[in-house]
Design a protein around this motif. Sequence first.
Motif, short mmCIF file in Angstrom:
data_model
loop_
_atom_site.label_atom_id
_atom_site.label_comp_id
_atom_site.label_asym_id
_atom_site.label_seq_id
_atom_site.Cartn_x
_atom_site.Cartn_y
_atom_site.Cartn_z
N ASN A 195 -53.81 -53.50 27.07
CA ASN A 195 -52.83 -53.93 28.08
C ASN A 195 -51.56 -54.54 27.50
N THR A 196 -51.14 -54.02 26.38
CA THR A 196 -49.86 -54.46 25.83
C THR A 196 -48.95 -53.23 25.69
N ARG A 197 -47.72 -53.48 25.23
CA ARG A 197 -46.72 -52.43 25.17
C ARG A 197 -46.29 -52.20 23.72
N VAL A 198 -46.07 -50.96 23.38
CA VAL A 198 -45.46 -50.66 22.09
C VAL A 198 -44.12 -49.98 22.39
N GLU A 199 -43.05 -50.55 21.86
CA GLU A 199 -41.73 -50.04 22.19
C GLU A 199 -41.11 -49.34 20.98
N ILE A 200 -40.60 -48.14 21.22
CA ILE A 200 -39.94 -47.39 20.15
C ILE A 200 -38.48 -47.25 20.54
N GLY A 201 -37.59 -47.48 19.60
CA GLY A 201 -36.19 -47.38 19.97
C GLY A 201 -35.29 -47.15 18.78
N CYS A 202 -34.00 -46.97 19.06
CA CYS A 202 -33.06 -46.80 17.96
C CYS A 202 -31.71 -47.40 18.31
N ASP A 203 -30.96 -47.64 17.27
CA ASP A 203 -29.71 -48.36 17.42
C ASP A 203 -28.71 -47.74 16.45
N ARG A 204 -27.63 -47.12 16.98
CA ARG A 204 -26.66 -46.44 16.10
C ARG A 204 -25.64 -47.43 15.59
N LYS A 205 -25.49 -47.48 14.27
CA LYS A 205 -24.49 -48.34 13.67
C LYS A 205 -23.48 -47.47 12.93
N THR A 206 -22.47 -48.11 12.34
CA THR A 206 -21.41 -47.30 11.73
C THR A 206 -21.89 -46.46 10.55
N ALA A 207 -22.66 -47.08 9.65
CA ALA A 207 -23.04 -46.33 8.45
C ALA A 207 -24.46 -45.79 8.51
N GLU A 208 -25.24 -46.32 9.46
CA GLU A 208 -26.64 -45.91 9.51
C GLU A 208 -27.19 -46.01 10.93
N THR A 209 -28.31 -45.36 11.14
CA THR A 209 -29.01 -45.51 12.41
C THR A 209 -30.30 -46.28 12.14
N VAL A 259 -40.09 -49.90 15.80
CA VAL A 259 -41.35 -49.79 16.54
C VAL A 259 -41.86 -51.21 16.70
N LYS A 260 -41.95 -51.65 17.98
CA LYS A 260 -42.22 -53.06 18.24
C LYS A 260 -43.54 -53.21 18.98
N ASP A 261 -44.40 -54.12 18.51
CA ASP A 261 -45.65 -54.35 19.25
C ASP A 261 -45.86 -55.85 19.46
N VAL A 275 -44.75 -62.20 13.39
CA VAL A 275 -45.32 -63.53 13.58
C VAL A 275 -46.78 -63.32 13.93
N GLU A 276 -47.63 -64.01 13.20
CA GLU A 276 -49.06 -63.82 13.40
C GLU A 276 -49.43 -64.15 14.85
N ASN A 277 -50.25 -63.28 15.43
CA ASN A 277 -50.70 -63.41 16.82
C ASN A 277 -49.61 -63.23 17.88
N LYS A 278 -48.37 -62.91 17.44
CA LYS A 278 -47.30 -62.67 18.40
C LYS A 278 -46.90 -61.20 18.38
N GLY A 279 -46.84 -60.63 17.17
CA GLY A 279 -46.48 -59.23 17.08
C GLY A 279 -45.60 -58.90 15.89
N THR A 280 -45.40 -57.61 15.73
CA THR A 280 -44.64 -57.13 14.58
C THR A 280 -43.63 -56.09 15.04
N THR A 281 -42.44 -56.11 14.45
CA THR A 281 -41.49 -55.03 14.66
C THR A 281 -41.13 -54.45 13.30
N PHE A 282 -41.37 -53.15 13.15
CA PHE A 282 -40.94 -52.46 11.94
C PHE A 282 -39.59 -51.81 12.22
N PHE A 283 -38.66 -51.98 11.29
CA PHE A 283 -37.35 -51.35 11.38
C PHE A 283 -37.19 -50.41 10.20
N PHE A 284 -36.50 -49.29 10.40
CA PHE A 284 -36.03 -48.56 9.23
C PHE A 284 -34.70 -47.90 9.56
#
Lengths: 122, 533
Positions: free
Chosen positions: B442-456, B460-462, B516-525
């Motif tokens: 019953n939790t959410r995993v969010e996938i998203g992207c963000d366009r910047k000038t030199a990189e995108t 993936v956030k849980d 943060v332990e017990n709060k969640g993790t967001t991986f960026f690349f």
Amino acid sequence: MQKILIVEDDNILSKAINTALTQAGYKTLVAVDGKDALIKVKEFRPHLILLDLILPKKSGEDVLAEIKSNSDTKKIPVLVATVKSELASISRCVGLGARGYFIKSHYTLDEIVAEVKKALKR
Amino acid sequence: MKSAPIPENEKERLVSLHNLGLLDTKPEERFDRITRIATKIFNIPISTLTLIDAKREWYKSCQGLVNHHADRAISFCGHALLSKPILVVPDARNDDRFRDNPMVVNEPYIRFYAGVPVTSADGQRVGVFCVKDTKPRNFSKNDEEILKGLAAWAEVEINSGNLILAINEGEKLRTEIEKSKATNEAMFTSIADGIVCVDRNLKTTFINKAAEIAIGWDNKEVIGKKWPEVIMLATEDGKSVPPKERPLYLAIHGEKIIRNVYLYTRKDKSKFPAAITVSAVRVDDKIIGGILAFRDITKERDIDKMKTEFVSVASHQLRTPLTGIKWFSELLMKSRLNVKNKDYVKQIAVSNERMVRLVDDLLNVSHIETGRKFSVALKNIDVIPLIKEAVKEQAQIASAKHITLDFSAKARQKIILPMDELKMKQVFQNLINNSIKYSEANTRVEIGCDRKTAETVFYVKDSGIGIPKRQQKQIFSKFFRAENVFTMHTDGTGLGLFIVKAIVEAHGGRIWFESVENKGTTFFFSLPIKLIK
């Protein structure tokens, strides 16, 4: 007929790859070191360069950097074919503008020819 | 005549009595002094300090009697034992309990009795202090008080023997402790690893020879000083470790055994890598200090580096001739050969492939390589459908765990980037799969992207279990799995993130995370946006 420059200092390997590409209908030329490669790029005007990294006189990475910084040659697709498999090396070459990176001992001649064809299609 | 009843706790009482070690011992002045004084004060012929064992009453001290014991059945003291605070018999002839007692009707013709029970240190009534007369007597309240006082004195003397025993035991124990302390110190001194002991306030209480040599500080300079003031601690990449994250601090505040590698600074300011183990010292579940064991691993590191370099050079040298054999076998296979010859060439090729794999494995072990058949072939690709596909493939696993996968792309939005399609899909699959694995239902995993000038930048956030802070540095290492994942009973090889990082970096991108332990993790690349022309 499309032209391919093979940059490879080991003449056994260059002979094999030369044979395969010729049989596949490409016109080829072999450069045996880094400096030789830069001269032949200008004279031969290849459609694609197959580049080794560990080379005498000038390293493959330097050759790649020079090709990509020269406005005459920067559009020529470069496929790196090497025995080096360090991540850092892959990362650097991609960063310099290599179109592909292949570890030679993992690829058959047929597979390399296929990659060459793909790269030339684009 | 009535015999005195047996006390309820007779068994325990007898144990206490025997533990005193007084029964059947020689008379002692420290007791005789009291009975003598009693006869003088009351001007009375008989006074005894009586100990009552299973069968008899026995006098540790005795004035005015020939026999030093009597049968318990006829014992006056047996009655007194059960009479707190005192038993007084003014005239035995007028008392039903004693009138026909042999000691009354025969020698020594007792008529008067007064006795006060005496108690051992553990609270058992072991005997009686008493006075007896051959004539009836009146015993005033004042007399009773004096007798009680004398009994109390006798009691002190009875138990002082135990005190001496206790002191002796203590002495023995002290010797044992000294012995074990000496053994420990000898052991610590002879150990090749550095050993440091600190108290609860991190003050150094002990440091062995090996530690002195390793850090260049002398024993005397260090003892009593706070250990963090002695040794500057930095992580391997040179960042100094805050006081509250230092391993000894953590151990003293309840963390379990900690193992890690840090950079230590010697007295002469030079640095060395130290592999340390730290644990708390507990007494009755209370932490009273900590022990640190460390080892200078400079040499091991050097040898490791040399080994890696050797393996790397040797393997690369081997790959060139192996490629030659591979390619010419391939060309030979395509030439005109009879069936037998074709089979021979095939055998050469198969053996050669085995050799190629052996070299790969050698390089794999040295930890710097990507592993088997790692390559990238870049094409300009729209990443949106690729992400959608990856999400779709993980949807079943997610819904089984009641986890919502959330990826929203604007209609007709396109993000075209140069990438190796299969490899990049693997990155999304891996990250999404990890998030599902380490999230609760019953939790959410969010996938998203963000366009910047030199990189995108992709993310993936849980809101899962998170990565323990202490282990965040190792998260991309080969075969690494965080401590807390084992409690989730999930499988995993510890290779996923290692591969993900390899792929992202091969694309010229970066990968990082916030957790943060017990709060969640967001991986960026991130991926560079420069397209292939």
